[in-house]
Design a protein around this motif. Structure first.
Motif, PDB file in Angstrom:
ATOM      1  N   ASP A 172       0.423  -1.438   0.209  1.00 35.66           N
ATOM      2  CA  ASP A 172       0.291   0.251   0.346  1.00 35.66           C
ATOM      3  C   ASP A 172       1.282   1.255   0.341  1.00 35.66           C
ATOM      4  OD1 ASP A 172      -1.509   2.236   0.809  1.00 35.66           O
ATOM      5  OD2 ASP A 172      -2.677   1.065   2.667  1.00 35.66           O
ATOM      6  N   ALA A 203      -1.001   6.401  -1.080  1.00 41.86           N
ATOM      7  CA  ALA A 203      -2.189   7.228  -1.476  1.00 41.86           C
ATOM      8  C   ALA A 203      -1.737   7.212  -2.678  1.00 41.86           C
ATOM      9  CB  ALA A 203      -1.487   8.702  -0.923  1.00 41.86           C
ATOM     10  N   SER A 204      -2.601   7.476  -4.021  1.00 40.40           N
ATOM     11  CA  SER A 204      -2.227   6.890  -5.890  1.00 40.40           C
ATOM     12  C   SER A 204      -1.036   7.844  -5.810  1.00 40.40           C
ATOM     13  CB  SER A 204      -3.190   8.038  -6.210  1.00 40.40           C
ATOM     14  OG  SER A 204      -3.095   7.498  -7.532  1.00 40.40           O
ATOM     15  N   ASN A 208      -7.990   0.845  -5.373  1.00 41.71           N
ATOM     16  CA  ASN A 208      -8.910   0.400  -3.875  1.00 41.71           C
ATOM     17  C   ASN A 208      -8.522  -0.614  -3.254  1.00 41.71           C
ATOM     18  OD1 ASN A 208     -10.086  -1.165  -5.986  1.00 41.71           O
ATOM     19  ND2 ASN A 208     -12.070  -0.386  -5.981  1.00 41.71           N
ATOM     20  N   ARG A 268      -3.264   2.661  -6.168  1.00 40.21           N
ATOM     21  CA  ARG A 268      -2.502   3.747  -4.378  1.00 40.21           C
ATOM     22  C   ARG A 268      -1.455   1.512  -4.214  1.00 40.21           C
ATOM     23  NH1 ARG A 268      -5.196   5.460   0.821  1.00 40.21           N
ATOM     24  NH2 ARG A 268      -3.691   4.049   2.607  1.00 40.21           N
ATOM     25  N   GLY A 289       1.769   8.605  -0.194  1.00 38.61           N
ATOM     26  CA  GLY A 289       1.396   8.913   0.787  1.00 38.61           C
ATOM     27  C   GLY A 289       2.315   9.669   1.634  1.00 38.61           C
ATOM     28  N   GLU A 318     -10.191   7.136   0.578  1.00 39.70           N
ATOM     29  CA  GLU A 318      -8.934   8.692   0.537  1.00 39.70           C
ATOM     30  C   GLU A 318      -9.897   8.558   2.428  1.00 39.70           C
ATOM     31  OE1 GLU A 318      -6.027   9.007  -0.508  1.00 39.70           O
ATOM     32  OE2 GLU A 318      -7.081   8.278  -2.394  1.00 39.70           O
ATOM     33  N   GLU A 319     -10.776   9.054   2.179  1.00 38.40           N
ATOM     34  CA  GLU A 319     -11.365   9.024   3.741  1.00 38.40           C
ATOM     35  C   GLU A 319     -10.959   8.174   4.881  1.00 38.40           C
ATOM     36  OE1 GLU A 319     -12.887  11.664   5.413  1.00 38.40           O
ATOM     37  OE2 GLU A 319     -11.985  13.308   3.713  1.00 38.40           O
ATOM     38  N   ALA A 378      -9.036   5.567   4.529  1.00 33.26           N
ATOM     39  CA  ALA A 378      -7.914   5.348   4.360  1.00 33.26           C
ATOM     40  C   ALA A 378      -7.118   6.134   4.853  1.00 33.26           C
ATOM     41  CB  ALA A 378      -6.814   5.394   3.070  1.00 33.26           C
ATOM     42  N   ARG A 379      -7.122   7.179   5.217  1.00 34.82           N
ATOM     43  CA  ARG A 379      -7.245   8.714   6.325  1.00 34.82           C
ATOM     44  C   ARG A 379      -7.252   8.443   7.803  1.00 34.82           C
ATOM     45  NH1 ARG A 379      -8.705  12.630   9.600  1.00 34.82           N
ATOM     46  NH2 ARG A 379     -10.775  12.413   8.041  1.00 34.82           N
ATOM     47  N   ASN A 432      -4.890   5.509   8.835  1.00 35.65           N
ATOM     48  CA  ASN A 432      -2.884   5.574   8.992  1.00 35.65           C
ATOM     49  C   ASN A 432      -3.368   6.742   9.876  1.00 35.65           C
ATOM     50  OD1 ASN A 432      -0.777   6.009   7.296  1.00 35.65           O
ATOM     51  ND2 ASN A 432      -1.080   8.006   7.708  1.00 35.65           N
TER      52      ASN A 432
END
Length: 418
Positions: free
Chosen positions: A73, A76-77, A102, A129, A157, A396-397, A399-400, A403
């Motif tokens: 992973d 991020a993209s 994804n 990603r 990321g 993205e939400e 994943a944040r 993280n």
């Protein structure tokens, strides 16, 4: 023999690594230190993380079977330009390199049936990603093994978040989602079959019905706090006699627990569209559903049980249900709607389900107490309590939050911040 082969391959790889690093200088190494997961490991000594640690003296090694996969992973993209595989002596003859935005839908960047082992630098231009190596034919009797899996490019990321002073060291974020609506529908168990289910109470997405798809949920409103959580959650409706009773709210905790801290640090976000069912709607007795439990809010002396409990006046009946949080890394659902997920064993995910995802804990609080003789669920007695989750968090939400809250073991609120 294999030990000498490992040493030779390691020394050769170390020499080649220095040269290739200069050759790849136009692009950055964006995979090192990132979260890596795999379909299996030969043993605990050879985890997926070894393939992205920058150390040619360590390695990931799979079980001795085909097929296998290893993925990283990037956080991020990213724009990917090349992938470098530093094989140990146990390499793959047939393999492919894939990319995904994804973690569930994959595009092939490179494929071969004539892998040669050693160090392979692969031109693999793409954007995503997640980068995955999938092996289908081993070249040896062993599993497949890499000392390093390196992805070059730009983006990805940022570095892991700094833990703020005074942060509560509990891996958690949550969504607070009130009751939305009732329907005898279940888009996981009975998709496209309205009225085929017992009555369910729905939370989160305001449109969930038998026909709901991932895109339907993403396009609809949610009553959750945070409203960015477009997921749908549902449970069997509770009745007091023949009167439906809805929880005062549904609280859905996303937790990092049940596995070792080093595995919590490797937690992956749920893939978009993942479906999970917990509990046993067909339980015939309390011991058929040991995952769910009932208790009383602010009345711990009442104890807990797999069936309804008697709560003192002024308290509320509570239901707790923990969802499995080990994913097979492939399927968004399964025929029995459970086989693609598993619970941890001995503080680790089993080899069949190697991907750690957040542990979803469903907490319901009902404005009832007293003798539970007239209480029942739409599915039957209290021990038939179960829950369904259809993930529609924006990628993205989610994943944040994983993280910033789960991996560093920090308690966050509904906004996903400490």
């Amino acid at each position: 023999m294999r030990g000498r082969g490992i040493l030779a391959a390691t020394l050769l790889g170390a020499a080649l690594l220095t040269v290739a690093t200069r050759a790849d200088a136009a692009d950055s190494l964006i995979s090192q230190g990132r979260t890596a997961t795999a379909s299996s490991t030969e043993s605990a000594a050879f985890p997926a993380a070894n393939a992205v640690d920058g150390n040619l003296g360590t390695r990931w090694s799979s079980a001795f079977s085909d097929p296998q996969w290893l993925q990283v992973d990037l956080g991020a993209s990213a724009s990917i330009s090349s992938v470098v595989l530093n094989w140990e002596s146990a390499y793959a003859r047939a393999f492919s390199v894939k990319v995904s935005a994804n973690g569930s839908s994959w595009s092939t960047l490179y494929s071969t049936a004539n892998g040669t082992g050693g160090r392979q630098t692969i031109t693999a231009a793409g954007t995503g990603r997640y980068v995955r190596l999938e092996t289908t034919v081993r070249a040896t009797q062993w599993g497949v093994s890499l000392t390093e899996f390196q992805v070059y490019g730009s983006g990805g990321g940022t570095t892991p978040p700094t833990i703020p002073p005074g942060a509560v060291r509990v891996a958690e974020f949550l969504a607070d989602c009130p009751f939305s609506h009732r329907l005898p529908d279940d888009p996981i168990i009975f998709p496209n079959m309205p009225g085929a289910s017992h009555m369910h109470s729905f939370f989160g997405s305001e449109v969930t019905n038998a026909f709901s798809t991932t895109q339907d949920l993403l396009n609809a409103n949610s009553n959750c706090n945070p409203s960015i959580d477009k997921s749908s959650y549902w449970i069997p409706t509770l009745y007091n006699g023949n009167t439906p009773v809805e929880p005062t709210t549904g609280i859905f905790y996303y937790l990092g627990e049940g596995v070792r801290d080093d595995l919590i640090a490797q937690t992956q976000p749920f893939p978009l569209g993942l479906r999970i069912v917990a509990g046993n709607a067909k339980a015939t007795g309390p011991n058929d559903n040991t995952i769910s439990r009932w208790s009383c809010l602010h009345a711990g002396e009442a104890g807990s049980s797999h069936d309804f409990v008697t709560c003192p006046p002024g308290t509320m009946l509570e239901s707790y249900l923990d969802f499995p949080h080990c994913w097979d890394g492939v399927n968004l659902d399964s025929t029995d709607h459970k086989s693609h997920m598993a619970y941890p064993v001995n503080n680790a995910c089993p080899p069949s389900h190697p991907v750690v995802v957040p542990k979803l804990r469903q907490v319901m609080r009902y404005p009832v107490n007293g003798n539970p003789a007239n209480f029942r669920l739409a599915s039957g007695p209290g021990y038939t309590m179960h829950g369904d989750f259809f993930n529609a968090w924006p990628v993205e939400e989610l994943a944040r939050r994983v993280n910033d809250c789960i991996r560093p073991i920090v308690k966050c609120g509904t906004d996903g911040r400490p």
